[in-house]
Design an enzyme around this catalytic site. Structure first.
Site, PDB file in Angstrom:
ATOM      1  N   ASP A 144       0.776  -1.186  -0.037  1.00 39.42           N
ATOM      2  CA  ASP A 144      -0.111  -0.148  -0.157  1.00 39.42           C
ATOM      3  C   ASP A 144       0.983   1.168   0.044  1.00 39.42           C
ATOM      4  O   ASP A 144       2.112   1.160   0.139  1.00 39.42           O
ATOM      5  CB  ASP A 144      -0.928   0.030   1.269  1.00 39.42           C
ATOM      6  CG  ASP A 144      -2.403   0.461   1.059  1.00 39.42           C
ATOM      7  OD1 ASP A 144      -2.399   1.272   0.154  1.00 39.42           O
ATOM      8  OD2 ASP A 144      -3.197   0.145   1.609  1.00 39.42           O
ATOM      9  N   ASP A 202     -10.479   3.135  -2.868  1.00 42.60           N
ATOM     10  CA  ASP A 202     -11.196   1.657  -2.511  1.00 42.60           C
ATOM     11  C   ASP A 202     -12.714   1.370  -3.041  1.00 42.60           C
ATOM     12  O   ASP A 202     -13.712   2.340  -3.027  1.00 42.60           O
ATOM     13  CB  ASP A 202     -11.366   1.666  -0.957  1.00 42.60           C
ATOM     14  CG  ASP A 202      -9.860   1.392  -0.544  1.00 42.60           C
ATOM     15  OD1 ASP A 202      -8.815   1.622  -1.324  1.00 42.60           O
ATOM     16  OD2 ASP A 202      -9.755   1.288   0.571  1.00 42.60           O
TER      17      ASP A 202
HETATM   18  C1  GLA Z   1      -6.060   1.083   1.672  1.00 44.54           C
HETATM   19  C2  GLA Z   1      -6.109   0.095   0.496  1.00 44.54           C
HETATM   20  C3  GLA Z   1      -7.284  -0.855   1.008  1.00 44.54           C
HETATM   21  C4  GLA Z   1      -6.849  -1.763   2.171  1.00 44.54           C
HETATM   22  C5  GLA Z   1      -6.780  -0.575   3.380  1.00 44.54           C
HETATM   23  C6  GLA Z   1      -6.170  -1.307   4.457  1.00 44.54           C
HETATM   24  O1  GLA Z   1      -7.356   1.846   1.969  1.00 44.54           O
HETATM   25  O2  GLA Z   1      -6.551   0.644  -0.416  1.00 44.54           O
HETATM   26  O3  GLA Z   1      -7.609  -1.908   0.019  1.00 44.54           O
HETATM   27  O4  GLA Z   1      -6.019  -2.505   2.124  1.00 44.54           O
HETATM   28  O5  GLA Z   1      -5.766   0.400   2.736  1.00 44.54           O
HETATM   29  O6  GLA Z   1      -5.900  -0.439   5.620  1.00 44.54           O
END
Ligand code: GLA
Length: 397
Positions: A144, A202
């Site tokens: 990430d 997301d």
């Molecule tokens: C980000 C990512 C998500 C998830 C969260 C976890 O938002 O885009 O897919 O992995 O972090 O904290």
């Protein structure tokens, strides 16, 4: 000049080498949308049992992707540790169990000091963490980009550092770039050594983002992925984020920002378009308590075959009049996949001239959702319900 050519050749070789790690889009189950931080080894074992026993592994869903919140800090030697309460037997034992079921284990970290949810991350510890992941038997890393500089050169460098560390770890570990598409990862993620890269923020369990706070509906992500088709191919994929199929508005994070759930027509459209665009397929529903309709969508072998087709092409949009959208994807064996989608809120009738497919007189249309084959000449006619997608595998007669 020589050095420039040598450098370019070596960059190309690295990208091509790492392409072989995921020649078709990875498929599996990701923990975040349903379980958020509420994960533990018992749960992962139950999911592994379910995937192995109930058709998922057989259909191609091989990975369990453990998302954020597994970490328990570092020891005195700076080795990253799993949370001892959530994973008391340790990650190696868990990976051994998952492997014994014929599955693979993915894990999560971040290219900064902390992850998005505030746990220990890997920046500055790339070599050491990659080695630890390899020792545990990890097969995939979702990496990430929270708390990291908003600069594409820096992002490229940080992802490359982790990709190189994984490459030197002694184990084949796929790298998923999770930068949300903000710094044009289509331009650098593959060169950095990523096998796929997120194209959006997301996903939420909704058709369309109405609150405009960064939550992404199914149609929003389709719109973002659509122009990117040229960047993807075998080993380097557009990651459209998790499937929300079957979450029914009851998922954790994906129910934020107005994500009240989709209709099953919309879930079927998500599956259709994620397959047309060769996105990784990461399920995220309540897999331990699922319904038949969810299984029908997720386990449809004909749509999965399009996702996994060996040519690795991504569908492109074909201009047609009217409110429906049409997408074509070349498949192996001289076949094409055709998707017709109705993004509008009212039923739409469409008359599709088959000249878009080539100049053959007659085609076989295999409806991959209805499991029926028909002969088609000149035009295909039909009505699509709001947000519905039909998908056909087309062959010449
Ligand atoms: C980000 C990512 C998500 C998830 C969260 C976890 O938002 O885009 O897919 O992995 O972090 O904290």
């Amino acid at each position: 000049m020589f050095f420039a050519i040598a450098l370019l050749t070596s960059l190309h070789t690295t990208a091509a080498n790492r392409d072989s790690l995921a020649l078709t889009p990875p498929m599996g189950f990701m923990t975040w949308n349903k379980y958020k931080e509420d994960i533990n080894e018992q749960l992962i074992r139950q999911i592994a049992d379910k995937m192995a026993a109930d058709g998922y592994a057989e259909a191609g869903y091989k990975y369990i992707f453990i998302d954020d919140a597994w970490q328990g800090g570092r020891d005195k030697r700076n080795n990253i540790l799993p949370d001892p309460e959530k994973f008391p037997s340790g990650m190696k034992a868990l990976a051994d169990y998952v492997h014994s079921k014929g599955l693979r284990l993915g894990i999560y970290s971040d290219a900064a000091l902390l992850t998005c949810a505030g746990y220990t991350a890997s920046y500055g510890f790339e070599q050491q963490d990659a080695k630890t992941f390899a020792e545990w038997g990890i097969d995939y890393l979702k990496y990430d980009y929270c708390h990291a500089p908003s600069d594409s050169a820096v992002a490229h460098e940080r992802y490359k550092k982790m990709a190189d560390a994984l490459q030197n770890s002694g184990r084949k570990i796929v790298l998923g770039v999770c930068e949300w598409g903000q710094l044009n990862p289509e331009k650098w993620a593959r060169q950095a050594g990523g096998s796929l890269w997120r194209v959006s923020f997301d996903v939420r369990d909704m058709w369309k983002d109405i609150v405009k706070q960064g939550g992404m509906g199914i149609i929003d992500i389709i719109n973002i992925a659509e122009p990117l088709y040229k960047y993807a191919g075998p080993g380097h994929w557009l990651d459209m984020d998790m499937l929300v199929v079957g979450l029914d508005g009851k998922g954790g994070p994906s129910s934020d920002l107005g994500g009240v759930g989709c209709t099953y027509t919309e879930y079927q459209t998500q599956m259709s378009m994620w397959c047309m665009f060769a996105s990784p397929l990461a399920m995220s529903h309540d897999i331990l308590h699922e319904n038949e309709e969810t299984r029908r969508i997720l386990l449809n072998k004909e749509i999965i075959a399009i996702n996994q087709d060996a040519l690795g092409e991504v569908a492109h949009r074909v201009d047609v009049p009217g409110k429906c959208r049409v997408y074509l994807r070349q498949l192996s064996g001289n076949r094409q996949a055709l998707a017709i989608m109705n993004p509008s809120d009212t039923p739409q009738r469409i008359q599709l001239p088959l000249s878009i497919l080539g100049n053959t007189k007659e085609y076989n249309f295999r409806d991959v959702w209805e499991h029926k084959t028909t002969r088609q000449r000149k035009t295909w006619q039909g009505t699509l319900q709001p947000h519905e997608t039909k998908v056909f595998t087309v062959t010449t007669r």
